[in-house]
Design a protein around this motif. Structure first.
Motif, PDB file in Angstrom:
ATOM      1  N   LYS A 258       0.875  -1.179   0.000  1.00  9.12           N
ATOM      2  CA  LYS A 258       0.000   0.000   0.000  1.00  9.12           C
ATOM      3  C   LYS A 258       0.906   1.221   0.000  1.00  9.12           C
ATOM      4  N   MET A 259       1.223   1.690  -1.190  1.00  4.96           N
ATOM      5  CA  MET A 259       2.274   2.696  -1.320  1.00  4.96           C
ATOM      6  C   MET A 259       1.737   4.104  -1.066  1.00  4.96           C
ATOM      7  N   VAL A 260       1.475   4.370   0.203  1.00  4.95           N
ATOM      8  CA  VAL A 260       0.985   5.671   0.637  1.00  4.95           C
ATOM      9  C   VAL A 260       1.815   6.084   1.854  1.00  4.95           C
ATOM     10  N   SER A 261       2.408   7.263   1.804  1.00  6.64           N
ATOM     11  CA  SER A 261       3.205   7.736   2.934  1.00  6.64           C
ATOM     12  C   SER A 261       2.332   8.562   3.876  1.00  6.64           C
ATOM     13  N   GLU A 262       2.792   8.693   5.114  1.00  8.37           N
ATOM     14  CA  GLU A 262       2.056   9.526   6.066  1.00  8.37           C
ATOM     15  C   GLU A 262       2.042  10.973   5.603  1.00  8.37           C
ATOM     16  N   GLU A 263       3.130  11.392   4.956  1.00  8.82           N
ATOM     17  CA  GLU A 263       3.179  12.760   4.441  1.00  8.82           C
ATOM     18  C   GLU A 263       2.089  12.987   3.393  1.00  8.82           C
ATOM     19  N   ASP A 264       1.899  11.984   2.517  1.00  6.93           N
ATOM     20  CA  ASP A 264       0.832  12.094   1.517  1.00  6.93           C
ATOM     21  C   ASP A 264      -0.531  12.261   2.193  1.00  6.93           C
ATOM     22  N   LEU A 265      -0.774  11.452   3.217  1.00  5.74           N
ATOM     23  CA  LEU A 265      -2.059  11.505   3.902  1.00  5.74           C
ATOM     24  C   LEU A 265      -2.268  12.865   4.568  1.00  5.74           C
ATOM     25  N   ILE A 266      -1.268  13.337   5.294  1.00  7.74           N
ATOM     26  CA  ILE A 266      -1.404  14.615   6.012  1.00  7.74           C
ATOM     27  C   ILE A 266      -1.623  15.755   5.031  1.00  7.74           C
ATOM     28  N   ARG A 267      -0.896  15.730   3.923  1.00  5.15           N
ATOM     29  CA  ARG A 267      -1.050  16.788   2.907  1.00  5.15           C
ATOM     30  C   ARG A 267      -2.478  16.776   2.345  1.00  5.15           C
ATOM     31  N   THR A 268      -2.990  15.587   2.075  1.00  8.16           N
ATOM     32  CA  THR A 268      -4.321  15.471   1.485  1.00  8.16           C
ATOM     33  C   THR A 268      -5.410  15.915   2.459  1.00  8.16           C
ATOM     34  N   VAL A 269      -5.357  15.429   3.695  1.00  6.76           N
ATOM     35  CA  VAL A 269      -6.419  15.790   4.639  1.00  6.76           C
ATOM     36  C   VAL A 269      -6.319  17.261   5.040  1.00  6.76           C
ATOM     37  N   SER A 270      -5.119  17.808   5.053  1.00  6.81           N
ATOM     38  CA  SER A 270      -4.975  19.237   5.356  1.00  6.81           C
ATOM     39  C   SER A 270      -5.684  20.070   4.298  1.00  6.81           C
ATOM     40  N   ALA A 271      -5.506  19.691   3.043  1.00  2.00           N
ATOM     41  CA  ALA A 271      -6.178  20.395   1.952  1.00  2.00           C
ATOM     42  C   ALA A 271      -7.690  20.254   2.071  1.00  2.00           C
ATOM     43  N   ALA A 272      -8.139  19.061   2.469  1.00  2.00           N
ATOM     44  CA  ALA A 272      -9.581  18.839   2.602  1.00  2.00           C
ATOM     45  C   ALA A 272     -10.164  19.669   3.733  1.00  2.00           C
ATOM     46  N   TYR A 273      -9.497  19.673   4.879  1.00  2.00           N
ATOM     47  CA  TYR A 273      -9.987  20.476   5.993  1.00  2.00           C
ATOM     48  C   TYR A 273      -9.966  21.966   5.644  1.00  2.00           C
ATOM     49  N   ALA A 274      -8.931  22.415   4.948  1.00  2.00           N
ATOM     50  CA  ALA A 274      -8.837  23.816   4.562  1.00  2.00           C
ATOM     51  C   ALA A 274      -9.953  24.202   3.598  1.00  2.00           C
ATOM     52  N   ALA A 275     -10.406  23.223   2.795  1.00  2.00           N
ATOM     53  CA  ALA A 275     -11.453  23.494   1.815  1.00  2.00           C
ATOM     54  C   ALA A 275     -12.858  23.361   2.406  1.00  2.00           C
ATOM     55  N   GLY A 276     -12.966  23.094   3.699  1.00  2.00           N
ATOM     56  CA  GLY A 276     -14.263  23.104   4.350  1.00  2.00           C
ATOM     57  C   GLY A 276     -14.778  21.773   4.841  1.00  2.00           C
ATOM     58  N   TRP A 277     -14.055  20.687   4.566  1.00  2.00           N
ATOM     59  CA  TRP A 277     -14.501  19.396   5.112  1.00  2.00           C
ATOM     60  C   TRP A 277     -14.221  19.347   6.609  1.00  2.00           C
ATOM     61  N   ARG A 278     -15.073  18.647   7.345  1.00  2.00           N
ATOM     62  CA  ARG A 278     -14.924  18.573   8.803  1.00  2.00           C
ATOM     63  C   ARG A 278     -14.738  17.144   9.302  1.00  2.00           C
ATOM     64  N   GLN A 279     -14.955  16.162   8.429  1.00  2.00           N
ATOM     65  CA  GLN A 279     -14.930  14.763   8.861  1.00  2.00           C
ATOM     66  C   GLN A 279     -14.100  13.938   7.899  1.00  2.00           C
ATOM     67  N   VAL A 280     -13.158  13.169   8.425  1.00  2.00           N
ATOM     68  CA  VAL A 280     -12.358  12.239   7.632  1.00  2.00           C
ATOM     69  C   VAL A 280     -12.421  10.873   8.309  1.00  2.00           C
ATOM     70  N   LYS A 281     -12.644   9.833   7.502  1.00  2.00           N
ATOM     71  CA  LYS A 281     -12.637   8.466   8.023  1.00  2.00           C
ATOM     72  C   LYS A 281     -11.433   7.738   7.442  1.00  2.00           C
ATOM     73  N   LEU A 282     -10.719   7.007   8.287  1.00  2.00           N
ATOM     74  CA  LEU A 282      -9.538   6.254   7.869  1.00  2.00           C
ATOM     75  C   LEU A 282      -9.756   4.773   8.159  1.00  2.00           C
ATOM     76  N   TYR A 283      -9.550   3.933   7.141  1.00  2.00           N
ATOM     77  CA  TYR A 283      -9.700   2.484   7.291  1.00  2.00           C
ATOM     78  C   TYR A 283      -8.328   1.834   7.491  1.00  2.00           C
ATOM     79  N   PHE A 284      -8.264   0.908   8.445  1.00  2.00           N
ATOM     80  CA  PHE A 284      -7.039   0.151   8.709  1.00  2.00           C
ATOM     81  C   PHE A 284      -7.394  -1.316   8.927  1.00  2.00           C
ATOM     82  N   MET A 285      -6.363  -2.151   8.908  1.00  2.00           N
ATOM     83  CA  MET A 285      -6.518  -3.554   9.277  1.00  2.00           C
ATOM     84  C   MET A 285      -5.577  -3.885  10.420  1.00  2.00           C
ATOM     85  N   CYS A 286      -5.983  -4.849  11.222  1.00  2.00           N
ATOM     86  CA  CYS A 286      -5.163  -5.342  12.323  1.00  2.00           C
ATOM     87  C   CYS A 286      -4.963  -6.841  12.122  1.00  2.00           C
ATOM     88  N   GLY A 287      -3.747  -7.313  12.429  1.00  2.00           N
ATOM     89  CA  GLY A 287      -3.445  -8.727  12.267  1.00  2.00           C
ATOM     90  C   GLY A 287      -2.746  -9.048  10.970  1.00  2.00           C
TER      91      GLY A 287
END
Length: 638
Positions: A387-416
Motif C-alpha cells: 500500500k504505497m501511501v506515505s504519512e506525508e501524503d495523507l497529512i497533505r491530502t487531509v490538510s487540503a480537505a480540511y482547509a477546503a471546508g470538510w470537517r470529517q475524515v474516516k480512515l480504514y485500517f486492518m489489524c493482524g
C-alpha cells in the motif's frame, strides 16, 4: 406455478420489517411462468436490506429477464422470526417477485460476497425442500450454482452446491441458460448427471462432484483430480471484456424497505492492478477494464430516469483511478447542476485524491465526510502489504480537505497483518493525532473529526497472503485495546478521534471458511443445525458455536481450527483451490509473498511494464483503459 403469498401474507404482521417480503419494487419483473423455458431463482444469502442493492444480483436479474423465454426472480435470507413461522405453517422458501417456491425453479444462483453467508444458504435449501447435499438431489430439484468473490474457493460448500462459477457472471449465466434450455427441450437426456457434465465440460463451470480430493497423513491435500473424461483438469474464471457492451443495470431496483445503499450505482471500471497483497478482490478481478465516459454518462442518465434516486455512486475497487475520473465527475456535475442529484465515490486512495475532484462531487451541496484507506499504521507495514501511501501524503491530502471546508475524515485500517507488531498498530494512533493537528492548523477550527475504522485481516485465496498465518483473536484484541489507550492518552486530540472496530473472533471463522477444504463443510452444517444464522451480523454470530463445531468435526480427522487459520503454509503445499484458475500464476504469487516478507513494493502494472502475474495471457485478456480524450456532453435532465 402457484404463488405462496396467500399462505405467507397472514404471517407477515407477526414479523419484523414485513415489507421486505412483499415484492413489487419499482423496476422489478414478474413473468408468466408457463411462457418461459428456463427459470432462475437468484439469491443473495443475506437480509433484503443488504441483498437488494447488490449490483451483481441486480445485473444478472436484468440480463436474464431480457431473454424472452427466460424468467429470473429474487430471493433473500429470511430472518429467524419468519423462518420459524414458515416451518410451522409449511411455507417454503419463496421469491419476492412472484412468491413462487424456490424449489420449483430450474436453477438457484447464489451470489456470495462473504463466506459468512454459507449457513444462510443451508437455511434456504432446507426451507425450499431441496436436499442439503447435491448427491441427494434429483431432476426435480434446482441446480444450485454458487458465484461471487467467496466462490473462488467453494470447497467448504462443495457438498451443498452443484456447481460454481468463478469471475464475471453476465456471459456465464447466458451460456448456462443455453445449455439448460437445449437439455430440457431435448427431453432432459441423461438426467441431472448429464446436464452437470455438459456444464463442466465448458471449462468455465466447476462441478465439485466431478473432482476427487485426497488427504495426506499430515492432514494436507493431495492434488485434486477430475474423475471423468469430459471434465477439464482446471476450471477457469470468466472475464467480461468491453463493459460498454454490458450497460447494466439499466433499470435499477428501488427498495421498498430501508437498505444499506439508497442510491443508483454505476460500475465505472472493473479490476485493479494496484497490487495490494491483502486484497482478494483486486487480484481475482484483473485485468482493469474501464467503462468509457460516454457509457458512464448514458448509464447515469438512464438509471436516474428509471429510478428517481438522488445520489449516484461511481463504483469500482478504486474509482479515482479511472483514467478520466476528472472529466467524468466534472461532466456529471455540470449535467446535474441545479438539481438534487449528488455524486459519491467509495473509499478513495490518498494518492489518487485531489480537492478539485472532491469539489465536483460535492457541488450540489452534499459535503459528507471523506474516506481514505491507508490500511496499515506504519510505513513498514504498508510496504509489506504494498500500500504505497506515505504519512506525508495523507497529512497533505487531509490538510487540503480540511482547509477546503470538510470537517470529517474516516480512515480504514486492518489489524493482524502478516509480520505486524504492536508498534505497527500503535502508529495508527499517531497518524490519527497528526491528522487532527493538521486539520486544526489548516482550518483554524477545533471541531473537526477523524474516525478510525479497523477490521481484522483475513488471508484469502488467490492472493500473495494465501500462505500467511492468520493472527489469533487474542492478539488482535490486545492490540486494539492498546490502540484505544494510545488514542485516549491525549485527551485534547483523542476527543476528536472516533474508533470503530470488531473483535478478532468473527475474522478467525471467516479465515476458516475462506481457506478451508471440503472437510470444513461438516463444520458449516453442524453450526447450521445448532442454530447458526446470519453469521455476518454481530448480534447473531456465536464464536463458541463455531469453535465447538470445529473441534467436534475436524479434530477426529487430524486437523483443527488452528490448522486451517493460524498455521503458515509451505511453498509446495497443495492448496484447496489450486485446481481453480483465477489467471494468477502461483509462482508469481509466491514471489510476491517473499517480496512482502522482504518489505519490497511493486508498482501498478497499468503504468509500467508487465510483471508477469499471468492473468492477461492465461485469460486471453488485456488491460482496457483510456484516456479517450472525449468529454461528457451536458444534458438537461427532465
Amino acid at each position: 406455478m402457484e404463488s405462496v403469498f396467500a399462505r405467507l401474507e397472514p404471517l407477515l404482521p407477526r414479523v419484523s420489517k414485513p415489507v421486505q417480503y412483499v415484492g413489487g419494487e419499482l423496476n422489478s419483473t414478474v413473468k408468466d411462468w408457463d411462457a418461459t423455458t428456463v427459470r432462475w431463482a437468484l439469491m443473495y444469502p443475506d437480509a433484503y436490506e443488504v441483498g437488494l442493492p447488490n449490483q451483481g444480483v441486480m445485473i444478472l436479474y436484468e440480463v436474464l429477464n431480457e431473454q424472452p423465454d427466460v424468467l429470473a426472480e429474487r430471493t433473500y435470507a429470511v430472518w429467524p422470526d419468519l423462518e420459524a413461522l414458515m416451518r410451522e405453517h409449511g411455507v417454503p422458501q419463496f421469491t419476492v417477485d412472484g412468491h413462487r417456491p424456490v424449489g420449483a425453479f430450474d436453477l438457484l444462483g447464489v451470489s456470495f460476497a462473504t463466506e459468512l453467508g454459507y449457513t444462510n444458504l443451508l437455511t434456504a435449501l432446507d426451507l425450499a425442500g431441496i436436499p442439503l447435499r447435491s448427491a441427494d438431489r434429483t431432476e426435480d430439484h434446482p441446480i444450485v450454482v454458487a458465484g461471487g468473490h467467496a466462490a473462488f474457493n467453494p470447497e467448504p460448500i462443495a457438498d451443498f452446491v452443484d456447481a460454481a462459477v468463478l469471475g464475471d457472471g453476465e456471459e456465464a449465466v447466458l451460456e448456462i441458460t443455453d445449455l439448460v434450455r437445449a437439455w430440457k427441450l431435448a427431453g432432459s437426456p441423461g438426467g441431472r448427471d448429464e446436464i452437470l457434465t455438459r456444464l463442466a465440460e465448458t471449462g468455465g463451470v466447476y462441478v465439485p462432484r466431478f473432482y476427487d480430493v485426497g488427504y495426506l497423513d499430515d492432514g494436507g491435500l493431495a492434488p485434486v483430480r477430475p474423475n471423468r473424461d469430459r471434465v477439464p483438469e482446471r476450471v477457469a474464471k470468466r472475464t467480461t471484456m468491453d463493459l460498454d457492451a454490458w450497460p447494466y443495470p439499466k433499470q435499477p431496483l428501488v427498495p421498498l424497505a430501508e437498505s444499506v445503499h439508497e442510491r443508483m450505482s454505476v460500475e465505472i471500471f472493473r479490476g485493479c492492478t494496484r497490487g495490494c497483497r491483502f486484497c482478494q478482490a483486486g487480484m481475482i478481478t484483473r485485468p482493469v477494464r474501464e467503462r468509457s465516459i460516454e457509457g458512464i454518462g448514458a448509464m447515469v442518465q438512464r438509471g436516474l430516469e428509471a429510478s428517481g434516486f438522488e445520489e449516484v455512486g461511481l463504483l469500482s475497487l478504486s474509482s479515482a483511478d479511472h483514467s478520466e475520473i476528472a472529466d467524468i465527475t466534472k461532466g456529471l456535475a455540470d449535467r446535474y447542476a441545479g438539481t438534487n442529484t449528488g455524486l459519491s465515490l467509495p473509499s478513495t486512495r490518498v494518492d489518487a485524491f485531489n480537492i478539485d475532484l472532491a469539489n465536483e462531487l460535492s457541488r450540489n451541496g452534499r459535503r459528507s465526510g471523506l474516506t481514505f484507506a491507508p490500511e496499515g499504521g506504519s510505513e513498514r507495514i504498508r510496504r509489506v502489504i504494498n500500500k504505497m501511501v506515505s504519512e506525508e501524503d495523507l497529512i497533505r491530502t487531509v490538510s487540503a480537505a480540511y482547509a477546503a471546508g470538510w470537517r470529517q475524515v474516516k480512515l480504514y485500517f486492518m489489524c493482524g497483518l502478516p509480520t505486524e507488531t504492536d508498534e505497527d498498530v500503535l502508529q495508527i494512533a499517531s497518524m490519527a493525532k497528526e491528522v487532527i493537528r493538521a486539520g486544526r492548523a489548516a482550518s483554524g477550527r477545533r471541531d473537526i473529526r477523524c474516525t478510525v475504522s479497523i477490521g481484522g485481516f483475513v488471508p484469502k485465496p488467490h492472493t500473495p497472503f494465501q500462505w500467511a498465518a492468520q493472527c489469533d483473536p487474542d492478539t488482535v484484541d490486545d492490540r486494539l485495546r492498546k490502540l484505544r489507550e494510545a488514542v485516549n492518552s491525549d485527551r485534547d486530540l483523542g476527543r476528536n478521534i472516533g474508533m470503530r472496530y470488531h473483535d478478532g473472533k468473527p475474522s478467525l471463522i471467516e479465515g476458516l471458511l475462506s481457506r478451508g477444504d471440503r472437510r470444513v463443510g461438516r463444520v458449516v452444517e453442524r453450526v447450521w443445525r445448532e442454530g447458526g444464522r446470519f453469521d455476518g451480523w454481530s448480534e447473531h454470530f456465536s464464536f463458541e458455536r463455531w469453535t465447538a463445531a470445529a473441534a467436534a468435526e475436524l479434530e477426529p480427522l487430524g486437523v483443527s481450527l488452528a490448522w486451517f487459520t493460524t498455521r503458515e503454509r509451505t511453498e509446495d503445499e497443495v492448496l484447496p483451490w489450486d485446481h481453480l484458475d483465477s489467471g494468477l500464476d502461483k509462482d508469481w504469487l509466491w514471489e510476491d509473498w517473499q517480496d512482502a516478507l522482504d518489505e519490497r513494493e511493486l508498482e501498478d502494472c497499468r503504468w509500467t511494464p508487465c510483471f508477469d502475474c499471468g492473468v492477461c495471457p492465461a485469460m486471453g485478456t488485456d488491460i482496457e483503459i483510456g484516456p479517450t480524450g472525449r468529454k461528457l456532453l451536458p444534458l438537461t435532465p427532465v
